[in-house]
Design a protein around this motif. Sequence first.
Motif, PDB file in Angstrom:
ATOM      1  N   CYS A   1       0.847  -0.793  -0.299  1.00  0.00           N
ATOM      2  CA  CYS A   1       0.152  -0.092  -0.222  1.00  0.00           C
ATOM      3  C   CYS A   1       0.765   0.850  -0.160  1.00  0.00           C
ATOM      4  O   CYS A   1       0.344   2.513  -0.923  1.00  0.00           O
ATOM      5  CB  CYS A   1      -1.082  -0.134   1.322  1.00  0.00           C
ATOM      6  SG  CYS A   1      -2.027  -1.076   0.958  1.00  0.00           S
ATOM      7  N   LEU A   2       1.915   0.824   0.428  1.00  0.00           N
ATOM      8  CA  LEU A   2       2.721   2.991   1.292  1.00  0.00           C
ATOM      9  C   LEU A   2       3.363   2.579  -0.082  1.00  0.00           C
ATOM     10  O   LEU A   2       3.407   3.517  -0.715  1.00  0.00           O
ATOM     11  CB  LEU A   2       4.303   2.359   2.157  1.00  0.00           C
ATOM     12  CG  LEU A   2       3.030   2.504   3.138  1.00  0.00           C
ATOM     13  CD1 LEU A   2       4.588   2.199   4.403  1.00  0.00           C
ATOM     14  CD2 LEU A   2       3.060   3.836   3.664  1.00  0.00           C
TER      15      LEU A   2
ATOM     16  N   LEU B   1       0.998   4.222  -3.024  1.00  0.00           N
ATOM     17  CA  LEU B   1       0.180   5.805  -2.751  1.00  0.00           C
ATOM     18  C   LEU B   1       1.779   6.524  -3.411  1.00  0.00           C
ATOM     19  O   LEU B   1       1.999   7.488  -3.421  1.00  0.00           O
ATOM     20  CB  LEU B   1       0.892   5.546  -1.160  1.00  0.00           C
ATOM     21  CG  LEU B   1       0.459   6.676  -0.068  1.00  0.00           C
ATOM     22  CD1 LEU B   1      -0.603   7.976  -1.275  1.00  0.00           C
ATOM     23  CD2 LEU B   1       0.442   6.508   1.212  1.00  0.00           C
ATOM     24  N   ALA B   2       3.384   6.346  -2.983  1.00  0.00           N
ATOM     25  CA  ALA B   2       4.531   6.296  -3.293  1.00  0.00           C
ATOM     26  C   ALA B   2       3.983   7.529  -4.678  1.00  0.00           C
ATOM     27  O   ALA B   2       4.669   7.793  -5.443  1.00  0.00           O
ATOM     28  CB  ALA B   2       5.610   6.148  -2.482  1.00  0.00           C
TER      29      ALA B   2
ATOM     30  N   LEU C   1       1.566   7.186  -6.503  1.00  0.00           N
ATOM     31  CA  LEU C   1       0.882   7.856  -7.171  1.00  0.00           C
ATOM     32  C   LEU C   1       1.740   9.353  -6.820  1.00  0.00           C
ATOM     33  O   LEU C   1       1.017  10.111  -7.371  1.00  0.00           O
ATOM     34  CB  LEU C   1      -0.296   7.579  -6.289  1.00  0.00           C
ATOM     35  CG  LEU C   1      -1.180   6.055  -6.708  1.00  0.00           C
ATOM     36  CD1 LEU C   1      -2.938   5.676  -5.752  1.00  0.00           C
ATOM     37  CD2 LEU C   1      -2.194   6.510  -8.466  1.00  0.00           C
ATOM     38  N   VAL C   2       2.176   9.403  -6.247  1.00  0.00           N
ATOM     39  CA  VAL C   2       2.334  10.667  -5.062  1.00  0.00           C
ATOM     40  C   VAL C   2       3.635  11.114  -6.537  1.00  0.00           C
ATOM     41  O   VAL C   2       3.118  12.481  -6.764  1.00  0.00           O
ATOM     42  CB  VAL C   2       3.280  10.435  -3.738  1.00  0.00           C
ATOM     43  CG1 VAL C   2       3.590  11.858  -3.427  1.00  0.00           C
ATOM     44  CG2 VAL C   2       1.924  10.755  -2.974  1.00  0.00           C
TER      45      VAL C   2
END
Length: 299
Positions: free
Chosen positions: A7-8, A11-12, A14-15
């Motif tokens: 998940c991290l 998320l990274a 996507l950022v």
Amino acid sequence: MITVIVCLFFLALLVLLRIFYENHTFVVTRYDVDSGTNGTGDDWKIVFLSDLHNQEYGEGNEKLLRAVRDEKPDLILVGGDMLIRSTGEKSEKAARFMEQLPSIAPVYCANGNHEQKMKECEEEYGKAYQNYKKRLVDAGIHMLENEACTLKLGGQNVQIGGLEIPVSFFAKQVPWKHYDSFCDESPEQLMPEQFDMRPVKDGGPYKILLAHQALYAETYADWGMNLVLCGHLHGGVVRLPGIGGIISPQLTLFPKYSGEHSRRGESDIIVSKGLGGHSIPIRLFDRAEVVVICGRQEK
């Protein structure tokens, strides 16, 4: 644990994708201001550009030029840092873009800290600034270097000034040495003397100040300007809802003005989020922008 790591990771990712997107696209941001004419003049439109830093949007910056043309502005104002300071090799993209603007509308340009450093430090940058300036002037651009000029806009008298402050006022320091005034540090506190300071309602001109360093926005407004236009802070790099930008190039946290329209007394303060990046080439929830300002009749 593996689920958390995955998940991290996403998320990274996507950022990073969002940052890439915001570094390669721009929006048009519109603001209305009171022209102060009380029905005696016409509405007007200004396009305000700042902090391009040699960024290109399409071949020859055609996407950016098209966006400016589509607005059909009465005036184009430029707030500085259109290039990246160099001995000349990094100014070509900016110069080519700037040379095309006068075919759209009259252009008035102030310098930012990158142009200012090239101008102050000839021993390092040679004649790079003078060569860049000559190209702009030859193209019909009005350069405002601690001076003001008067013109007609929407049938009313308007004064536009371009403020230059020494590059020491842009230095990165932790904590940053924030000068509260220019009085003992530089001669630019005399800039208001070049303006007709009568209020518009008493027959004075509408006063616009191009001043690159937004951290002094309140000082400029208190000089009696009707409209203060700044840049430099690149929107605060990352913008948070209800807070605004989180950091300035001077490493000042949560600068009060970083990319918005504010009112202080009788003054409008508009700070552009800029069009490019340099010191911190990151944008998050902080789209680059072309600023469009419409002067409206007071209702």
